[in-house]
Write an enzyme that holds these catalytic residues in place. Sequence first.
Site, PDB file in Angstrom:
ATOM      1  N   THR A  70    -136.462  49.648 -15.897  1.00 34.74           N
ATOM      2  CA  THR A  70    -136.545  50.025 -14.485  1.00 34.74           C
ATOM      3  C   THR A  70    -137.507  51.189 -14.257  1.00 34.74           C
ATOM      4  O   THR A  70    -137.727  52.009 -15.151  1.00 34.74           O
ATOM      5  CB  THR A  70    -135.136  50.431 -13.994  1.00 34.74           C
ATOM      6  OG1 THR A  70    -135.233  51.013 -12.704  1.00 34.74           O
ATOM      7  CG2 THR A  70    -134.496  51.474 -14.911  1.00 34.74           C
ATOM      8  N   ASP A  71    -138.023  51.290 -13.036  1.00 40.83           N
ATOM      9  CA  ASP A  71    -138.871  52.441 -12.682  1.00 40.83           C
ATOM     10  C   ASP A  71    -138.051  53.727 -12.561  1.00 40.83           C
ATOM     11  O   ASP A  71    -138.615  54.826 -12.523  1.00 40.83           O
ATOM     12  CB  ASP A  71    -139.646  52.176 -11.376  1.00 40.83           C
ATOM     13  CG  ASP A  71    -138.759  51.936 -10.162  1.00 40.83           C
ATOM     14  OD1 ASP A  71    -137.515  51.912 -10.300  1.00 40.83           O
ATOM     15  OD2 ASP A  71    -139.311  51.775  -9.046  1.00 40.83           O
ATOM     16  N   GLU A  72    -136.709  53.598 -12.503  1.00 43.12           N
ATOM     17  CA  GLU A  72    -135.887  54.806 -12.316  1.00 43.12           C
ATOM     18  C   GLU A  72    -135.957  55.754 -13.509  1.00 43.12           C
ATOM     19  O   GLU A  72    -135.590  56.918 -13.389  1.00 43.12           O
ATOM     20  CB  GLU A  72    -134.425  54.425 -12.039  1.00 43.12           C
ATOM     21  CG  GLU A  72    -134.279  53.571 -10.810  1.00 43.12           C
ATOM     22  CD  GLU A  72    -132.881  53.576 -10.199  1.00 43.12           C
ATOM     23  OE1 GLU A  72    -132.050  54.398 -10.604  1.00 43.12           O
ATOM     24  OE2 GLU A  72    -132.655  52.753  -9.305  1.00 43.12           O
TER      25      GLU A  72
ATOM     26  N   TYR B 104    -127.125  56.015 -14.786  1.00 43.83           N
ATOM     27  CA  TYR B 104    -127.759  54.697 -14.989  1.00 43.83           C
ATOM     28  C   TYR B 104    -129.174  54.861 -15.544  1.00 43.83           C
ATOM     29  O   TYR B 104    -129.524  54.279 -16.576  1.00 43.83           O
ATOM     30  CB  TYR B 104    -127.806  53.917 -13.661  1.00 43.83           C
ATOM     31  CG  TYR B 104    -128.790  52.755 -13.678  1.00 43.83           C
ATOM     32  CD1 TYR B 104    -128.563  51.639 -14.486  1.00 43.83           C
ATOM     33  CD2 TYR B 104    -129.952  52.777 -12.908  1.00 43.83           C
ATOM     34  CE1 TYR B 104    -129.462  50.575 -14.524  1.00 43.83           C
ATOM     35  CE2 TYR B 104    -130.865  51.723 -12.933  1.00 43.83           C
ATOM     36  CZ  TYR B 104    -130.610  50.624 -13.745  1.00 43.83           C
ATOM     37  OH  TYR B 104    -131.515  49.586 -13.781  1.00 43.83           O
TER      38      TYR B 104
ATOM     39  N   LYS C 171    -130.822  53.781 -19.192  1.00 44.45           N
ATOM     40  CA  LYS C 171    -131.978  52.870 -19.336  1.00 44.45           C
ATOM     41  C   LYS C 171    -133.114  53.587 -20.075  1.00 44.45           C
ATOM     42  O   LYS C 171    -133.788  52.993 -20.922  1.00 44.45           O
ATOM     43  CB  LYS C 171    -132.458  52.374 -17.969  1.00 44.45           C
ATOM     44  CG  LYS C 171    -131.531  51.423 -17.255  1.00 44.45           C
ATOM     45  CD  LYS C 171    -131.299  50.092 -17.963  1.00 44.45           C
ATOM     46  CE  LYS C 171    -132.507  49.185 -17.982  1.00 44.45           C
ATOM     47  NZ  LYS C 171    -132.165  47.836 -18.532  1.00 44.45           N
TER      48      LYS C 171
HETATM   49  P1  NAD Z   1    -126.991  42.500 -12.672  1.00 43.93           P
HETATM   50  O1  NAD Z   1    -126.019  43.612 -12.644  1.00 43.93           O
HETATM   51  O2  NAD Z   1    -127.103  41.593 -11.495  1.00 43.93           O
HETATM   52  O3  NAD Z   1    -126.689  41.551 -13.926  1.00 43.93           O
HETATM   53  C1  NAD Z   1    -126.403  42.057 -15.196  1.00 43.93           C
HETATM   54  C2  NAD Z   1    -125.976  40.910 -16.100  1.00 43.93           C
HETATM   55  O4  NAD Z   1    -125.710  41.455 -17.399  1.00 43.93           O
HETATM   56  C3  NAD Z   1    -124.693  40.204 -15.645  1.00 43.93           C
HETATM   57  O5  NAD Z   1    -124.826  38.810 -15.780  1.00 43.93           O
HETATM   58  C4  NAD Z   1    -123.633  40.737 -16.584  1.00 43.93           C
HETATM   59  O6  NAD Z   1    -122.571  39.823 -16.827  1.00 43.93           O
HETATM   60  C5  NAD Z   1    -124.454  40.974 -17.849  1.00 43.93           C
HETATM   61  N1  NAD Z   1    -123.849  42.019 -18.703  1.00 43.93           N
HETATM   62  C6  NAD Z   1    -123.449  43.264 -18.324  1.00 43.93           C
HETATM   63  N2  NAD Z   1    -122.897  43.903 -19.374  1.00 43.93           N
HETATM   64  C7  NAD Z   1    -122.966  43.054 -20.420  1.00 43.93           C
HETATM   65  C8  NAD Z   1    -122.562  43.143 -21.780  1.00 43.93           C
HETATM   66  N3  NAD Z   1    -121.945  44.237 -22.254  1.00 43.93           N
HETATM   67  N4  NAD Z   1    -122.828  42.106 -22.614  1.00 43.93           N
HETATM   68  C9  NAD Z   1    -123.437  40.981 -22.136  1.00 43.93           C
HETATM   69  N5  NAD Z   1    -123.810  40.835 -20.845  1.00 43.93           N
HETATM   70  C10 NAD Z   1    -123.569  41.855 -20.006  1.00 43.93           C
HETATM   71  O7  NAD Z   1    -128.378  43.155 -13.041  1.00 43.93           O
HETATM   72  P2  NAD Z   1    -129.837  42.864 -12.453  1.00 43.93           P
HETATM   73  O8  NAD Z   1    -129.991  43.578 -11.170  1.00 43.93           O
HETATM   74  O9  NAD Z   1    -130.103  41.420 -12.531  1.00 43.93           O
HETATM   75  O10 NAD Z   1    -130.728  43.640 -13.536  1.00 43.93           O
HETATM   76  C11 NAD Z   1    -131.110  42.992 -14.744  1.00 43.93           C
HETATM   77  C12 NAD Z   1    -131.925  43.950 -15.586  1.00 43.93           C
HETATM   78  O11 NAD Z   1    -133.098  44.334 -14.877  1.00 43.93           O
HETATM   79  C13 NAD Z   1    -131.207  45.246 -15.932  1.00 43.93           C
HETATM   80  O12 NAD Z   1    -131.539  45.595 -17.245  1.00 43.93           O
HETATM   81  C14 NAD Z   1    -131.744  46.257 -14.935  1.00 43.93           C
HETATM   82  O13 NAD Z   1    -131.720  47.554 -15.490  1.00 43.93           O
HETATM   83  C15 NAD Z   1    -133.163  45.751 -14.770  1.00 43.93           C
HETATM   84  N6  NAD Z   1    -133.782  46.051 -13.463  1.00 43.93           N
HETATM   85  C16 NAD Z   1    -133.131  45.739 -12.302  1.00 43.93           C
HETATM   86  C17 NAD Z   1    -133.763  45.967 -11.075  1.00 43.93           C
HETATM   87  C18 NAD Z   1    -133.096  45.621  -9.771  1.00 43.93           C
HETATM   88  O14 NAD Z   1    -133.639  45.961  -8.713  1.00 43.93           O
HETATM   89  N7  NAD Z   1    -131.965  44.945  -9.755  1.00 43.93           N
HETATM   90  C19 NAD Z   1    -135.046  46.535 -11.057  1.00 43.93           C
HETATM   91  C20 NAD Z   1    -135.668  46.852 -12.272  1.00 43.93           C
HETATM   92  C21 NAD Z   1    -135.028  46.592 -13.474  1.00 43.93           C
HETATM   93  O1  DAU Z   2    -135.718  50.910  -8.831  1.00 42.51           O
HETATM   94  C1  DAU Z   2    -135.121  49.906  -9.582  1.00 42.51           C
HETATM   95  C2  DAU Z   2    -133.620  49.994  -9.427  1.00 42.51           C
HETATM   96  O2  DAU Z   2    -133.322  49.538  -8.118  1.00 42.51           O
HETATM   97  C3  DAU Z   2    -132.858  49.175 -10.473  1.00 42.51           C
HETATM   98  O3  DAU Z   2    -133.113  49.693 -11.740  1.00 42.51           O
HETATM   99  C4  DAU Z   2    -131.351  49.205 -10.176  1.00 42.51           C
HETATM  100  O4  DAU Z   2    -130.684  48.353 -11.097  1.00 42.51           O
HETATM  101  C5  DAU Z   2    -131.129  48.702  -8.771  1.00 42.51           C
HETATM  102  O5  DAU Z   2    -129.754  48.783  -8.456  1.00 42.51           O
HETATM  103  C6  DAU Z   2    -131.949  49.518  -7.764  1.00 42.51           C
HETATM  104  O6  DAU Z   2    -131.450  50.887  -7.681  1.00 42.51           O
HETATM  105  P1  DAU Z   2    -131.318  51.658  -6.281  1.00 42.51           P
HETATM  106  O7  DAU Z   2    -130.306  52.718  -6.432  1.00 42.51           O
HETATM  107  O8  DAU Z   2    -132.643  52.017  -5.735  1.00 42.51           O
HETATM  108  O9  DAU Z   2    -130.758  50.431  -5.380  1.00 42.51           O
HETATM  109  P2  DAU Z   2    -129.596  50.364  -4.278  1.00 42.51           P
HETATM  110  O10 DAU Z   2    -129.692  49.009  -3.644  1.00 42.51           O
HETATM  111  O11 DAU Z   2    -128.287  50.786  -4.808  1.00 42.51           O
HETATM  112  O12 DAU Z   2    -130.058  51.447  -3.218  1.00 42.51           O
HETATM  113  C7  DAU Z   2    -131.306  51.345  -2.556  1.00 42.51           C
HETATM  114  C8  DAU Z   2    -131.433  52.541  -1.641  1.00 42.51           C
HETATM  115  O13 DAU Z   2    -130.460  52.414  -0.584  1.00 42.51           O
HETATM  116  C9  DAU Z   2    -131.146  53.856  -2.306  1.00 42.51           C
HETATM  117  O14 DAU Z   2    -131.978  54.869  -1.757  1.00 42.51           O
HETATM  118  C10 DAU Z   2    -129.688  54.146  -1.950  1.00 42.51           C
HETATM  119  C11 DAU Z   2    -129.560  53.529  -0.587  1.00 42.51           C
HETATM  120  N1  DAU Z   2    -128.203  53.000  -0.250  1.00 42.51           N
HETATM  121  C12 DAU Z   2    -127.626  52.155  -1.143  1.00 42.51           C
HETATM  122  C13 DAU Z   2    -126.362  51.657  -0.892  1.00 42.51           C
HETATM  123  C14 DAU Z   2    -125.689  50.724  -1.879  1.00 42.51           C
HETATM  124  C15 DAU Z   2    -127.588  53.358   0.936  1.00 42.51           C
HETATM  125  O15 DAU Z   2    -128.158  54.109   1.744  1.00 42.51           O
HETATM  126  N2  DAU Z   2    -126.334  52.861   1.196  1.00 42.51           N
HETATM  127  C16 DAU Z   2    -125.693  52.039   0.314  1.00 42.51           C
HETATM  128  O16 DAU Z   2    -124.534  51.633   0.600  1.00 42.51           O
END
Ligand code: NAD
Ligand code: DAU
Length: 350
Positions: free
Chosen positions: A132-134, A157, A161
């Site tokens: 992730t970019d975080e 988180y 990562k």
């Molecule tokens: P998600 O939470 O939707 O899915 C995570 C998956 O991992 C689920 O299917 C869960 O069952 C599985 N999992 C969790 N713990 C596990 C364990 N201990 N063993 C086996 N499986 C397990 O996540 P996502 O949003 O699809 O993100 C996927 C990946 O991409 C993550 O590594 C996240 O850090 C990265 N990522 C997410 C975003 C985003 O915006 N969602 C952005 C950048 C990177």
């Molecule tokens: O940047 C990549 C990341 O983006 C991934 O690595 C994470 O897995 C993914 O969850 C996401 O993280 P964020 O914290 O940016 O996403 P989230 O959707 O939780 O929040 C987006 C923005 O909205 C953030 O500034 C927090 C705000 N927010 C979020 C929630 C859930 C609110 O204002 N209210 C809310 O209820």
Amino acid sequence: MSKTIIITGGAGFIGSHVVRLFVNKYPEYKIINLDALTYAGNLENLKDVEDKPNYVFEKADIINKDEVSSAFKKYNPDGIIHLAAESHVDRSIHSPLDFVYTNVIGTVNLLNASKELWEGNFEGKRFYHVSTDEVYGALGAEGLFTEETPYSPNSPYSASKASSDHFVRAYGETYHLPFIISNCSNNYGPNHFPEKLIPLFINNIIEKKPLPVYGDGKYTRDWLFVKDHATAIDLVFHRGKEGETYNIGGFNEWQNIDLVKLLVKKMDEKLGNPEGASEPLITFVKDRPGHDLRYAIDATKINKELGWYPSVTFEEGLAKTIDWFFENKEWLKNVTSGEYQTYYEKQYSN
Ligand code: NAD
Ligand code: DAU
């Protein structure tokens, strides 16, 4: 060329799009979806590919090294695409250790299993870590994250990562494990779990519940349609340079409050409501602790080296996302029952 690839976290949001892309695009590959099916994992996400001959589901928890190593022995993969993670920042604030177990220890278990399986013959092997970019921390009003930006994670988180990224790189240096890493910005799209901003607010607008905007809503994220992330992962896995990092982003920055207003407008159109009908649902609530002000990716490297650029505009992506949630109300109902209610109560009760 035939390959056996273990995709971890394939039942989750991004993972399911990656699994679908690989299963359909590469019928000559064998794709193993290794997932523990936590609250975020759902095999309903992959109904359309579950009967394909090149697809297998393996239930395993990456925290458990024996489960990981027996899956590796069983399938003998040449490639790993690692997406399994605890992924929600707010949950990491409540339960940091869950993030250490899955994101750090789980990743190290996968690295060890790959090292043991491939030791002495790394030819044609690849460990691809999806991150992730975080990990880069927060930007001010100016600037972009590049692959050279120093790591400065601020939430449990992002710290977990960042730690996993470091372990992957360390296994490359120390044991010559062939790895590649990508760091992506915020994804959105079909199958997004409704704890994250966009799907949470879609669900709450449908249910006429408050839309909890943290702080003043001036936080900025760079949004990418999930299928464009899956396409980037395909390119990086096949054509990225070993030992390198690729940043992936949407070229699409939005302040939360502007995004929420746009979403409300599109949802009211979809629901046939008068313009502005759902705006009163917007509620400013207490801020997320350690809330990062702004993320924005410089995706020049992947664009120049691999020719990748997002194919879906935000307008199109949001429309597709809203349509998907309306067409999948049963999915939404199922994932928002049970554990979700307990989490929601804890997160939003004060
Ligand atoms: P998600 O939470 O939707 O899915 C995570 C998956 O991992 C689920 O299917 C869960 O069952 C599985 N999992 C969790 N713990 C596990 C364990 N201990 N063993 C086996 N499986 C397990 O996540 P996502 O949003 O699809 O993100 C996927 C990946 O991409 C993550 O590594 C996240 O850090 C990265 N990522 C997410 C975003 C985003 O915006 N969602 C952005 C950048 C990177
Ligand atoms: O940047 C990549 C990341 O983006 C991934 O690595 C994470 O897995 C993914 O969850 C996401 O993280 P964020 O914290 O940016 O996403 P989230 O959707 O939780 O929040 C987006 C923005 O909205 C953030 O500034 C927090 C705000 N927010 C979020 C929630 C859930 C609110 O204002 N209210 C809310 O209820």
